[in-house]
Motif scaffolding. Structure first.
Motif, PDB file in Angstrom:
ATOM      1  N   SER A   1       2.125  19.827 -15.913  1.00 49.43           N
ATOM      2  CA  SER A   1       1.819  19.017 -17.094  1.00 49.43           C
ATOM      3  C   SER A   1       2.263  17.567 -16.893  1.00 49.43           C
ATOM      4  O   SER A   1       1.538  16.631 -17.229  1.00 49.43           O
ATOM      5  CB  SER A   1       2.507  19.627 -18.319  1.00 49.43           C
ATOM      6  OG  SER A   1       2.204  18.881 -19.458  1.00 49.43           O
ATOM      7  N   GLU A   2       3.451  17.395 -16.334  1.00 46.51           N
ATOM      8  CA  GLU A   2       3.943  16.040 -16.083  1.00 46.51           C
ATOM      9  C   GLU A   2       3.118  15.341 -15.002  1.00 46.51           C
ATOM     10  O   GLU A   2       2.880  14.139 -15.080  1.00 46.51           O
ATOM     11  CB  GLU A   2       5.411  16.089 -15.668  1.00 46.51           C
ATOM     12  CG  GLU A   2       6.341  16.477 -16.799  1.00 46.51           C
ATOM     13  CD  GLU A   2       7.792  16.551 -16.367  1.00 46.51           C
ATOM     14  OE1 GLU A   2       8.188  15.772 -15.469  1.00 46.51           O
ATOM     15  OE2 GLU A   2       8.519  17.385 -16.933  1.00 46.51           O
ATOM     16  N   MET A   3       2.670  16.086 -14.014  1.00 42.02           N
ATOM     17  CA  MET A   3       1.935  15.476 -12.907  1.00 42.02           C
ATOM     18  C   MET A   3       0.470  15.194 -13.245  1.00 42.02           C
ATOM     19  O   MET A   3      -0.185  14.438 -12.519  1.00 42.02           O
ATOM     20  CB  MET A   3       2.036  16.365 -11.668  1.00 42.02           C
ATOM     21  CG  MET A   3       3.459  16.395 -11.108  1.00 42.02           C
ATOM     22  SD  MET A   3       3.577  17.282  -9.572  1.00 42.02           S
ATOM     23  CE  MET A   3       2.760  16.149  -8.459  1.00 42.02           C
ATOM     24  N   LEU A   4      -0.027  15.757 -14.337  1.00 44.91           N
ATOM     25  CA  LEU A   4      -1.414  15.479 -14.724  1.00 44.91           C
ATOM     26  C   LEU A   4      -1.597  13.996 -15.026  1.00 44.91           C
ATOM     27  O   LEU A   4      -2.687  13.459 -14.815  1.00 44.91           O
ATOM     28  CB  LEU A   4      -1.829  16.331 -15.916  1.00 44.91           C
ATOM     29  CG  LEU A   4      -2.112  17.790 -15.593  1.00 44.91           C
ATOM     30  CD1 LEU A   4      -2.382  18.579 -16.866  1.00 44.91           C
ATOM     31  CD2 LEU A   4      -3.272  17.916 -14.624  1.00 44.91           C
ATOM     32  N   GLY A   5      -0.553  13.342 -15.494  1.00 44.53           N
ATOM     33  CA  GLY A   5      -0.627  11.896 -15.721  1.00 44.53           C
ATOM     34  C   GLY A   5      -0.923  11.146 -14.431  1.00 44.53           C
ATOM     35  O   GLY A   5      -1.647  10.141 -14.435  1.00 44.53           O
ATOM     36  N   ILE A   6      -0.379  11.632 -13.330  1.00 39.63           N
ATOM     37  CA  ILE A   6      -0.632  10.999 -12.028  1.00 39.63           C
ATOM     38  C   ILE A   6      -2.098  11.169 -11.643  1.00 39.63           C
ATOM     39  O   ILE A   6      -2.732  10.220 -11.167  1.00 39.63           O
ATOM     40  CB  ILE A   6       0.289  11.597 -10.950  1.00 39.63           C
ATOM     41  CG1 ILE A   6       1.746  11.248 -11.269  1.00 39.63           C
ATOM     42  CG2 ILE A   6      -0.094  11.105  -9.557  1.00 39.63           C
ATOM     43  CD1 ILE A   6       2.768  11.974 -10.433  1.00 39.63           C
ATOM     44  N   THR A   7      -2.654  12.360 -11.863  1.00 40.68           N
ATOM     45  CA  THR A   7      -4.067  12.559 -11.535  1.00 40.68           C
ATOM     46  C   THR A   7      -4.947  11.674 -12.414  1.00 40.68           C
ATOM     47  O   THR A   7      -5.966  11.155 -11.951  1.00 40.68           O
ATOM     48  CB  THR A   7      -4.492  14.030 -11.664  1.00 40.68           C
ATOM     49  OG1 THR A   7      -4.309  14.466 -13.002  1.00 40.68           O
ATOM     50  CG2 THR A   7      -3.706  14.922 -10.717  1.00 40.68           C
ATOM     51  N   ASP A   8      -4.543  11.483 -13.687  1.00 42.01           N
ATOM     52  CA  ASP A   8      -5.285  10.570 -14.568  1.00 42.01           C
ATOM     53  C   ASP A   8      -5.241   9.148 -14.021  1.00 42.01           C
ATOM     54  O   ASP A   8      -6.254   8.443 -14.009  1.00 42.01           O
ATOM     55  CB  ASP A   8      -4.700  10.586 -15.982  1.00 42.01           C
ATOM     56  CG  ASP A   8      -4.885  11.918 -16.684  1.00 42.01           C
ATOM     57  OD1 ASP A   8      -5.771  12.692 -16.283  1.00 42.01           O
ATOM     58  OD2 ASP A   8      -4.126  12.170 -17.642  1.00 42.01           O
ATOM     59  N   ASP A   9      -4.069   8.727 -13.558  1.00 41.56           N
ATOM     60  CA  ASP A   9      -3.924   7.384 -12.981  1.00 41.56           C
ATOM     61  C   ASP A   9      -4.795   7.231 -11.736  1.00 41.56           C
ATOM     62  O   ASP A   9      -5.434   6.185 -11.538  1.00 41.56           O
ATOM     63  CB  ASP A   9      -2.459   7.096 -12.623  1.00 41.56           C
ATOM     64  CG  ASP A   9      -1.570   6.980 -13.842  1.00 41.56           C
ATOM     65  OD1 ASP A   9      -2.096   6.782 -14.969  1.00 41.56           O
ATOM     66  OD2 ASP A   9      -0.332   7.093 -13.679  1.00 41.56           O
ATOM     67  N   LEU A  10      -4.831   8.266 -10.912  1.00 47.62           N
ATOM     68  CA  LEU A  10      -5.671   8.205  -9.711  1.00 47.62           C
ATOM     69  C   LEU A  10      -7.148   8.107 -10.089  1.00 47.62           C
ATOM     70  O   LEU A  10      -7.909   7.357  -9.461  1.00 47.62           O
ATOM     71  CB  LEU A  10      -5.423   9.439  -8.830  1.00 47.62           C
ATOM     72  CG  LEU A  10      -4.039   9.522  -8.173  1.00 47.62           C
ATOM     73  CD1 LEU A  10      -3.864  10.858  -7.467  1.00 47.62           C
ATOM     74  CD2 LEU A  10      -3.833   8.371  -7.210  1.00 47.62           C
ATOM     75  N   GLU A  11      -7.569   8.845 -11.117  1.00 54.61           N
ATOM     76  CA  GLU A  11      -8.956   8.758 -11.569  1.00 54.61           C
ATOM     77  C   GLU A  11      -9.279   7.367 -12.106  1.00 54.61           C
ATOM     78  O   GLU A  11     -10.360   6.833 -11.843  1.00 54.61           O
ATOM     79  CB  GLU A  11      -9.230   9.809 -12.648  1.00 54.61           C
ATOM     80  CG  GLU A  11      -9.411  11.197 -12.096  1.00 54.61           C
ATOM     81  CD  GLU A  11      -9.759  12.213 -13.172  1.00 54.61           C
ATOM     82  OE1 GLU A  11     -10.224  11.816 -14.261  1.00 54.61           O
ATOM     83  OE2 GLU A  11      -9.561  13.401 -12.902  1.00 54.61           O
ATOM     84  N   ARG A  12      -8.343   6.789 -12.877  1.00 46.84           N
ATOM     85  CA  ARG A  12      -8.565   5.430 -13.388  1.00 46.84           C
ATOM     86  C   ARG A  12      -8.664   4.434 -12.239  1.00 46.84           C
ATOM     87  O   ARG A  12      -9.517   3.544 -12.248  1.00 46.84           O
ATOM     88  CB  ARG A  12      -7.451   5.037 -14.354  1.00 46.84           C
ATOM     89  CG  ARG A  12      -7.636   5.592 -15.751  1.00 46.84           C
ATOM     90  CD  ARG A  12      -6.651   4.993 -16.740  1.00 46.84           C
ATOM     91  NE  ARG A  12      -5.307   5.529 -16.588  1.00 46.84           N
ATOM     92  CZ  ARG A  12      -4.889   6.685 -17.112  1.00 46.84           C
ATOM     93  NH1 ARG A  12      -5.723   7.421 -17.821  1.00 46.84           N
ATOM     94  NH2 ARG A  12      -3.658   7.101 -16.928  1.00 46.84           N
ATOM     95  N   ALA A  13      -7.819   4.585 -11.234  1.00 46.90           N
ATOM     96  CA  ALA A  13      -7.878   3.698 -10.063  1.00 46.90           C
ATOM     97  C   ALA A  13      -9.220   3.851  -9.358  1.00 46.90           C
ATOM     98  O   ALA A  13      -9.829   2.855  -8.950  1.00 46.90           O
ATOM     99  CB  ALA A  13      -6.727   4.009  -9.109  1.00 46.90           C
ATOM    100  N   LEU A  14      -9.694   5.090  -9.237  1.00 45.34           N
ATOM    101  CA  LEU A  14     -10.975   5.325  -8.571  1.00 45.34           C
ATOM    102  C   LEU A  14     -12.143   4.742  -9.358  1.00 45.34           C
ATOM    103  O   LEU A  14     -13.132   4.283  -8.771  1.00 45.34           O
ATOM    104  CB  LEU A  14     -11.203   6.823  -8.356  1.00 45.34           C
ATOM    105  CG  LEU A  14     -10.373   7.464  -7.258  1.00 45.34           C
ATOM    106  CD1 LEU A  14     -10.505   8.984  -7.299  1.00 45.34           C
ATOM    107  CD2 LEU A  14     -10.798   6.926  -5.896  1.00 45.34           C
ATOM    108  N   SER A  15     -12.029   4.749 -10.681  1.00 45.68           N
ATOM    109  CA  SER A  15     -13.133   4.220 -11.488  1.00 45.68           C
ATOM    110  C   SER A  15     -13.285   2.709 -11.327  1.00 45.68           C
ATOM    111  O   SER A  15     -14.352   2.166 -11.597  1.00 45.68           O
ATOM    112  CB  SER A  15     -12.936   4.581 -12.968  1.00 45.68           C
ATOM    113  OG  SER A  15     -11.863   3.847 -13.520  1.00 45.68           O
ATOM    114  N   HIS A  16     -12.236   2.035 -10.882  1.00 47.47           N
ATOM    115  CA  HIS A  16     -12.299   0.573 -10.705  1.00 47.47           C
ATOM    116  C   HIS A  16     -12.420   0.163  -9.239  1.00 47.47           C
ATOM    117  O   HIS A  16     -12.447  -1.024  -8.936  1.00 47.47           O
ATOM    118  CB  HIS A  16     -11.059  -0.089 -11.299  1.00 47.47           C
ATOM    119  CG  HIS A  16     -10.925   0.098 -12.777  1.00 47.47           C
ATOM    120  ND1 HIS A  16     -11.990   0.122 -13.639  1.00 47.47           N
ATOM    121  CD2 HIS A  16      -9.834   0.285 -13.557  1.00 47.47           C
ATOM    122  CE1 HIS A  16     -11.574   0.310 -14.877  1.00 47.47           C
ATOM    123  NE2 HIS A  16     -10.259   0.419 -14.857  1.00 47.47           N
ATOM    124  N   ALA A  17     -12.478   1.125  -8.349  1.00 50.06           N
ATOM    125  CA  ALA A  17     -12.527   0.800  -6.916  1.00 50.06           C
ATOM    126  C   ALA A  17     -13.945   0.950  -6.384  1.00 50.06           C
ATOM    127  O   ALA A  17     -14.773   1.663  -6.948  1.00 50.06           O
ATOM    128  CB  ALA A  17     -11.593   1.736  -6.153  1.00 50.06           C
TER     129      ALA A  17
END
Length: 173
Positions: free
Chosen positions: A66-82
């Protein structure tokens, strides 16, 4: 002579021995019953301990995921702008995919968000006018569950049949 026949003495000894044997068999049966109860208590203790340990492991795993899902969200946000073809995006995508494989091996599944709104797995943040109630039109945050247990509700926008009061607005969160 005392007047007792040897046969009477033998009968008395026989009765005494039979009584002692019956007492010993009764005591043996009591001890066997006690041993069986102790064994059953011990078996129940082992099962309860095993169940408690499994529950603790599952809770710890769910909490960490649950805590690490925030990291996957951050990675997805980074990918959406790359730039999708850049080496950085390919590397970040690989990291996210590896994380999701690890989570999947621990039983994590994404909550489906196509179709009808289900309040047991979705959280409606806002509504927009539509022909029918409860159709998911936008996903703000993916939801996940492990088995049947939701660890993060999917945050979505849903349709709402328009009433005379007018259009529904999204809530600010």
């Amino acid at each position: 002579m005392t007047g007792k026949s040897p046969k009477a003495g033998a009968e008395k000894v026989k009765e005494t021995l039979e009584r002692k044997i019956a007492e010993a068999e009764g005591k043996a049966a009591e001890n066997m019953d006690l041993a069986k109860r102790i064994q059953a208590d011990f078996d129940n203790y082992k099962k309860r301990t095993h169940r408690d340990n499994e529950e603790f492991r599952r809770f710890a795993t769910e909490s960490l995921i649950s805590e690490m899902l925030g990291i996957t969200d951050d990675l997805e946000r980074a990918l959406s702008h790359a730039d999708k073809d850049s080496d950085l995006a390919i590397g970040v995508s690989g990291i996210r995919n590896n994380l999701m494989k690890i989570f999947g091996s621990r039983g994590l599944t994404e909550i489906p968000t196509d179709g009808k709104f289900d309040p047991s797995i979705h959280e409606a943040l806002c509504a927009e006018p539509g022909d029918t109630d409860g159709i998911i039109t936008e996903v703000f945050m993916k939801g996940y569950k492990i088995g049947d247990r939701v660890i993060r509700y999917a945050k979505v926008k849903v349709t709402k049949k328009q009433t005379e009061e007018g259009e529904q607005k999204c809530q600010e969160s």
